[in-house]
Enzyme design. Structure first.
Site, PDB file in Angstrom:
ATOM      1  N   THR A 196       0.829  -1.207   0.000  1.00 40.34           N
ATOM      2  CA  THR A 196       0.000   0.000   0.000  1.00 40.34           C
ATOM      3  C   THR A 196       0.862   1.255   0.000  1.00 40.34           C
ATOM      4  O   THR A 196       0.480   2.285  -0.569  1.00 40.34           O
ATOM      5  CB  THR A 196      -0.932  -0.001   1.218  1.00 40.34           C
ATOM      6  OG1 THR A 196      -1.768  -1.160   1.161  1.00 40.34           O
ATOM      7  CG2 THR A 196      -1.820   1.237   1.260  1.00 40.34           C
ATOM      8  N   TYR A 248       3.874 -12.464   5.270  1.00 39.21           N
ATOM      9  CA  TYR A 248       2.779 -11.793   4.546  1.00 39.21           C
ATOM     10  C   TYR A 248       2.429 -12.623   3.323  1.00 39.21           C
ATOM     11  O   TYR A 248       3.258 -12.791   2.425  1.00 39.21           O
ATOM     12  CB  TYR A 248       3.217 -10.379   4.153  1.00 39.21           C
ATOM     13  CG  TYR A 248       2.207  -9.574   3.376  1.00 39.21           C
ATOM     14  CD1 TYR A 248       0.855  -9.922   3.299  1.00 39.21           C
ATOM     15  CD2 TYR A 248       2.601  -8.425   2.706  1.00 39.21           C
ATOM     16  CE1 TYR A 248      -0.053  -9.165   2.579  1.00 39.21           C
ATOM     17  CE2 TYR A 248       1.703  -7.651   1.988  1.00 39.21           C
ATOM     18  CZ  TYR A 248       0.380  -8.024   1.923  1.00 39.21           C
ATOM     19  OH  TYR A 248      -0.503  -7.281   1.208  1.00 39.21           O
ATOM     20  N   ILE A 271      -4.345  -5.886   9.394  1.00 41.02           N
ATOM     21  CA  ILE A 271      -3.528  -4.870   8.721  1.00 41.02           C
ATOM     22  C   ILE A 271      -4.350  -4.381   7.541  1.00 41.02           C
ATOM     23  O   ILE A 271      -4.564  -5.100   6.570  1.00 41.02           O
ATOM     24  CB  ILE A 271      -2.163  -5.428   8.294  1.00 41.02           C
ATOM     25  CG1 ILE A 271      -1.368  -5.876   9.525  1.00 41.02           C
ATOM     26  CG2 ILE A 271      -1.386  -4.367   7.511  1.00 41.02           C
ATOM     27  CD1 ILE A 271       0.007  -6.430   9.220  1.00 41.02           C
ATOM     28  N   LYS A 318       0.422 -12.093   8.309  1.00 41.55           N
ATOM     29  CA  LYS A 318      -0.651 -11.319   7.705  1.00 41.55           C
ATOM     30  C   LYS A 318      -1.190 -12.151   6.549  1.00 41.55           C
ATOM     31  O   LYS A 318      -0.495 -12.382   5.561  1.00 41.55           O
ATOM     32  CB  LYS A 318      -0.138  -9.970   7.201  1.00 41.55           C
ATOM     33  CG  LYS A 318      -1.181  -9.170   6.423  1.00 41.55           C
ATOM     34  CD  LYS A 318      -0.572  -7.915   5.804  1.00 41.55           C
ATOM     35  CE  LYS A 318      -1.596  -7.166   4.952  1.00 41.55           C
ATOM     36  NZ  LYS A 318      -1.017  -5.971   4.286  1.00 41.55           N
TER      37      LYS A 318
END
Length: 294
Positions: free
Chosen positions: A46, A134, A204, A162
């Site tokens: 992001t 992740y 998250i 995540k």
């Protein structure tokens, strides 16, 4: 490390000329803290990590550390498609003062599960910094499956995952791995409420950039077992979650932040500004959510 509740995957604001907008970045972080956000990620997907130079990364991490002042955990994205480069980036994050590294699975190269196992173990062995796995196969073409996560969770420096796969069974399989030393975080806004009600430690979030107080309220309700309130808040936020997926992240997000005076609407190429056809929908959603929060 206690990673829980509402964690924001921060955007990286730019000025109209494409340079870093550190003033907007500081104001974005201050807004997150004021809204109750419980952790921050700098330079994740992001945050357009792929588009930041090493010097720019150092600037945004330093700014975040200065603004946060130890109030919440600060994670830095360090993942790449190469193990040696990821180790070097993770060492750099440690030296810059990160509390943990968020390390996405190697993209494009499509390693086997054995390759993923060796990749993460090599990083964890090489760098004295807590590591958050992740997994986001929709963006990387690589899926870190729960059986491999189970092996990695035994490493003392691998502290969480995540998980962006929005499948309920996938989350249940990962929740079985939770312990005092390994936490499970959702990485998908749309299914975050369900994951939290099932027992996930936190989320998250992308949407959190725009609605930190509302997202914290959702997380608190779900983690507190208040299903009706959590599902009501989730229903209010779902249109925003959907709108932020109209084009590749963070394109809609950066346009939304620009309406709040937090940087330019333009990401860095090859990403471009949100299509005109989507802008009014996002503007109306943000206006509605702002009114509801008052």
């Amino acid at each position: 490390m206690n990673l829980c509740g509402s964690i924001c995957a921060l955007a990286t604001p730019f000025q109209a000329d494409g340079q870093l907008d550190l003033d907007a970045f500081a104001r974005l972080i201050q807004g997150q803290l004021a809204g109750g956000t419980q952790g921050l990620v700098v330079a994740g997907s992001t945050g357009e990590a792929h588009a930041l130079s090493d010097d720019e990364l150092a600037l945004v991490v330093a700014k975040a550390i200065a603004v946060v002042a130890g109030r919440v955990p600060l994670l830095v994205g360090t993942g790449s498609a190469n193990t040696a480069k990821t180790i070097a980036a993770t060492r750099r994050a440690r030296d810059l003062g990160a509390d943990a590294a968020l390390i996405v699975t190697p993209y494009y190269v499509r390693p086997t599960q054995q390759g993923l196992l060796q990749h993460y173990r090599a990083i964890a062995d090489a760098v004295e910094l807590p590591i958050v796995l992740y997994n986001v196969p929709g963006r990387t073409g690589c899926d870190l499956v729960p059986a491999t996560v189970a092996q990695l969770a035994a490493h003392p420096r691998i502290v969480a995952i995540k998980e962006a796969v929005a499948d309920a069974q996938r989350m249940q399989d990962l929740l079985a791995l939770r312990s005092v030393s390994f936490q499970v975080l959702s990485g998908d806004d749309g299914s975050a409420c369900r994951a939290l009600l099932a027992g996930a430690d936190g989320v998250i979030s992308v949407a959190n950039n725009l609605v930190p107080a509302q997202f914290r309220a959702l997380c608190d309700a779900a983690r507190g077992g208040h299903r009706d309130r959590a599902e009501t808040l989730d229903a209010q936020l779902q249109p925003l979650f959907d709108a932020l997926g109209l084009e590749s992240n963070p394109i809609p997000l950066k346009w939304g932040l620009s309406t709040q005076g937090l940087g330019s609407a333009h990401p860095r190429l090859p990403l471009v500004e949100l299509s005109v056809s989507h802008r009014e929908r996002l503007r109306e959603l943000l206006s509605t959510l702002q009114d509801a929060a008052v």
